[in-house]
Write an enzyme that holds these catalytic residues in place. Sequence first.
Site, mmCIF file in Angstrom:
data_model
loop_
_atom_site.group_PDB
_atom_site.id
_atom_site.type_symbol
_atom_site.label_atom_id
_atom_site.label_comp_id
_atom_site.label_asym_id
_atom_site.label_seq_id
_atom_site.Cartn_x
_atom_site.Cartn_y
_atom_site.Cartn_z
ATOM 1 N N ARG A 80 0.843 -1.194 0.000
ATOM 2 C CA ARG A 80 0.000 0.000 0.000
ATOM 3 C C ARG A 80 0.879 1.244 0.000
ATOM 4 O O ARG A 80 1.976 1.233 0.529
ATOM 5 C CB ARG A 80 -0.913 0.018 1.232
ATOM 6 C CG ARG A 80 -2.070 -0.954 1.151
ATOM 7 C CD ARG A 80 -2.991 -0.842 2.350
ATOM 8 N NE ARG A 80 -2.382 -1.335 3.561
ATOM 9 C CZ ARG A 80 -1.820 -0.581 4.484
ATOM 10 N NH1 ARG A 80 -1.830 0.744 4.383
ATOM 11 N NH2 ARG A 80 -1.276 -1.121 5.563
ATOM 12 N N TYR A 208 -1.323 -3.455 -6.964
ATOM 13 C CA TYR A 208 -1.172 -4.130 -5.664
ATOM 14 C C TYR A 208 -2.499 -4.184 -4.891
ATOM 15 O O TYR A 208 -3.214 -3.175 -4.796
ATOM 16 C CB TYR A 208 -0.094 -3.442 -4.797
ATOM 17 C CG TYR A 208 -0.118 -4.024 -3.409
ATOM 18 C CD1 TYR A 208 0.436 -5.273 -3.175
ATOM 19 C CD2 TYR A 208 -0.782 -3.389 -2.367
ATOM 20 C CE1 TYR A 208 0.341 -5.870 -1.925
ATOM 21 C CE2 TYR A 208 -0.886 -3.975 -1.120
ATOM 22 C CZ TYR A 208 -0.328 -5.210 -0.902
ATOM 23 O OH TYR A 208 -0.446 -5.800 0.326
ATOM 24 N N LYS A 217 -9.684 -2.172 1.675
ATOM 25 C CA LYS A 217 -9.299 -1.019 2.490
ATOM 26 C C LYS A 217 -10.101 0.222 2.095
ATOM 27 O O LYS A 217 -10.473 1.038 2.941
ATOM 28 C CB LYS A 217 -7.806 -0.745 2.350
ATOM 29 C CG LYS A 217 -6.938 -1.922 2.753
ATOM 30 C CD LYS A 217 -7.205 -2.356 4.180
ATOM 31 C CE LYS A 217 -6.317 -3.506 4.599
ATOM 32 N NZ LYS A 217 -6.619 -3.966 5.951
ATOM 33 N N HIS A 237 -10.801 -2.090 11.580
ATOM 34 C CA HIS A 237 -9.731 -2.973 11.100
ATOM 35 C C HIS A 237 -9.565 -4.094 12.132
ATOM 36 O O HIS A 237 -8.581 -4.127 12.867
ATOM 37 C CB HIS A 237 -8.446 -2.130 10.963
ATOM 38 C CG HIS A 237 -7.343 -2.799 10.209
ATOM 39 N ND1 HIS A 237 -6.023 -2.449 10.374
ATOM 40 C CD2 HIS A 237 -7.342 -3.774 9.271
ATOM 41 C CE1 HIS A 237 -5.267 -3.182 9.569
ATOM 42 N NE2 HIS A 237 -6.038 -3.994 8.895
ATOM 43 N N SER A 259 -1.506 -3.741 10.375
ATOM 44 C CA SER A 259 -1.206 -4.654 9.279
ATOM 45 C C SER A 259 0.021 -5.501 9.603
ATOM 46 O O SER A 259 0.992 -4.996 10.165
ATOM 47 C CB SER A 259 -0.938 -3.856 8.009
ATOM 48 O OG SER A 259 -2.009 -2.985 7.762
ATOM 49 N N CYS A 261 0.538 -7.875 11.753
ATOM 50 C CA CYS A 261 0.827 -8.139 13.163
ATOM 51 C C CYS A 261 0.129 -9.413 13.637
ATOM 52 O O CYS A 261 -0.099 -9.597 14.840
ATOM 53 C CB CYS A 261 0.420 -6.963 14.032
ATOM 54 S SG CYS A 261 1.516 -5.553 13.855
ATOM 55 N N ASP A 286 -9.794 -9.597 9.040
ATOM 56 C CA ASP A 286 -9.228 -8.255 8.788
ATOM 57 C C ASP A 286 -10.194 -7.106 9.069
ATOM 58 O O ASP A 286 -9.758 -6.056 9.499
ATOM 59 C CB ASP A 286 -8.761 -8.177 7.321
ATOM 60 C CG ASP A 286 -7.831 -6.997 7.049
ATOM 61 O OD1 ASP A 286 -6.952 -6.713 7.892
ATOM 62 O OD2 ASP A 286 -7.980 -6.344 5.998
ATOM 63 N N ARG A 378 1.758 -12.250 -0.612
ATOM 64 C CA ARG A 378 0.417 -12.522 -0.096
ATOM 65 C C ARG A 378 -0.196 -13.775 -0.694
ATOM 66 O O ARG A 378 0.189 -14.219 -1.766
ATOM 67 C CB ARG A 378 -0.502 -11.329 -0.461
ATOM 68 C CG ARG A 378 -0.064 -9.998 0.133
ATOM 69 C CD ARG A 378 -0.558 -9.845 1.533
ATOM 70 N NE ARG A 378 -0.143 -8.582 2.130
ATOM 71 C CZ ARG A 378 -0.847 -7.959 3.071
ATOM 72 N NH1 ARG A 378 -1.978 -8.450 3.512
ATOM 73 N NH2 ARG A 378 -0.393 -6.834 3.599
HETATM 74 C C1 OXD Z 1 -3.295 -4.604 5.404
HETATM 75 C C2 OXD Z 1 -3.972 -5.746 4.769
HETATM 76 O O1 OXD Z 1 -2.331 -4.061 4.825
HETATM 77 O O2 OXD Z 1 -4.881 -6.305 5.395
HETATM 78 O O3 OXD Z 1 -3.716 -4.231 6.502
HETATM 79 O O4 OXD Z 1 -3.656 -6.103 3.616
HETATM 80 MN MN MN Z 2 -5.439 -5.279 7.190
#
Ligand code: OXD
Ligand code: MN
Length: 592
Positions: A80, A208, A217, A237, A259, A261, A286, A378
């Site tokens: 991002r 991306y 998002k 989130h 993100s 974590c 998420d 990913r």
């Molecule tokens: C983030 C995702 O970047 O969930 O938070 O992809």
């Molecule tokens: Mn996320």
Amino acid sequence: MSMQASQATTPPVRNPHLESWVAEMAKLTRPDRIHWCDGSEEERERFTREAVEQGILIPLDQEKRPGCYLHRSNPNDVARVEHLTFICTRTKEEAGPNNNWMEPKEAYGKLGKLFDGCMKGRTMYVIPYAMGPVGSPMAKIGVELTDSVYVVLNMRIMTRMGTDALRMLGDSNDFNRGLHSTLDLDPEKRFICHFPEDNTIWSTGSGYGGNVLLGKKCLALRIGSYLGRTEGWLAEHMLILGVEDPQGKTTYVAAAFPSACGKTNFAMLIPPAQFAGWKIWTVGDDISWMRVGPDGRLWAINPEAGYFGVAPGTSSKSNPNAMRCVERNTLFTNVAMTPDGDVWWEGMDGEVPAELIDWQGRPWKRGSTEKAAHPNSRFTAPMSNNPVLSPRANDPQGVPISAIIFGGRRSTTVPLVLESFNWTHGVYLGATMGSETTAAAIGQVGVVRRDPMAMLPFCGYDMGRYFQHWLDMQHKIPNPPKIFQVNWFRQDKNGKFVWPGFGDNMRVLKWIVDRAEGRADAKETALGWVPADGQIDTKGLDATPEQVAAAMAIDHDEWKREFELQQELYDKHAATMPRALVLQRELLMSRL
Ligand code: OXD
Ligand code: MN
């Protein structure tokens, strides 16, 4: 338009608002063809074939990983881009100091020029999608127009895409209008612009995930948070999970972490052996949309239908269920490939292969100093692959939330778990959350930044007003969930994690759930409630009592520094910071 219209498939359900907007956007971008996605299996097979022919997808070994493909993005386009993400509201104040702001007229003008004729020679795919279970009163409809077949195939996994979504929309004009073009992937032409007042998203120059899968998002969080404030609900989130106890009662929890974590790991956790009869069920990994139900509780849905998870670090130790999720019908982005057509990433099980093709398609040898998989590589996997998918994941009403957890990545200061004294104190804990940065966004990794409620990159309006919205919600929720703070990432002086994490986080989660159900003890500290002695089950834990104590320790000097560090957040949002949160901080400081 007449030529394009003759080359367009027809929408499976008619909606004059939608059709006239699609025509207008086609007039701007001038695609050769327009394809209305129906979401069928036949369509998926056809697009997959075409993507393979064009080199956009690389087939993996179809016996080892049936239905799985690898995509390599442009190396300049792997995460991002927060510095190129804009909130375009009429006034700058509305976007707040937490967002980049562009005047809507200027943004439409600037991106309009980039979109002008950009789909010549390309197909415009019309992707109708629902965020939320089919038929849910909490769901929202979006339509994304894109020239990327990779986006189409990912959106088909991540959302309820196609005819179902169009049926939900009917002839309504209430849908999010998303327009995306990869252009030529020039970073100079990369912009992610949100127009909350128009329920519109324009995205250019990137391929991306977080920049281009507009449901995630952009709609579910940035536009969603804005709609949440105006309509009286919360877009967060947060993962959502159910904890089933040995008596068969399931308690639902929502948890916010920044993100990369470990939200996906936590959402699919497998309890340690001695927790016989306890089970975790994933509702979402998420995003959580939460509204007050008729019973006065907070009810949550996961607006998504798949997982866009971070690959590196995922293994049968850290997340066996995620490993099962990616066995079939999964798209991988920027992972490494083995010589026999399988995938690999750092932290996966087993021996490191002697040779690989790295994420950029170059030969790679064991011992190389470069990573084989990109740190933000990913997997996109359908949630139906998840062996512990909650039976309630598709429930249109959602699930009732009994506890909310806020967790940052902090090597010092923040203890393993704290329960807030009350809702306002809980909002303060979420608002002042700090976390060390990760590879999920472009920029320096490992520096502490304030990431309120893990929403810093995703709050679609002024953060101070967002805090006020959270405080106001208390008066709308007669039976509110309890609020907790956790930290799995504390380290000793040698930089070693003191808490083992992963499945062992169940030990903390059980205390949280038991507190929410009124069946566990706590003791008061200056900072909040913590587990009473012996309340965290450490039987079979691979950590010494000293390490556990270090994970739980509250060091008043560290906290004095922490309160000072929070000043930056209060200064940044001075114009709209709710008075209640100023007082909370003063109260806690005075207690120390
Ligand atoms: C983030 C995702 O970047 O969930 O938070 O992809
Ligand atoms: Mn996320």
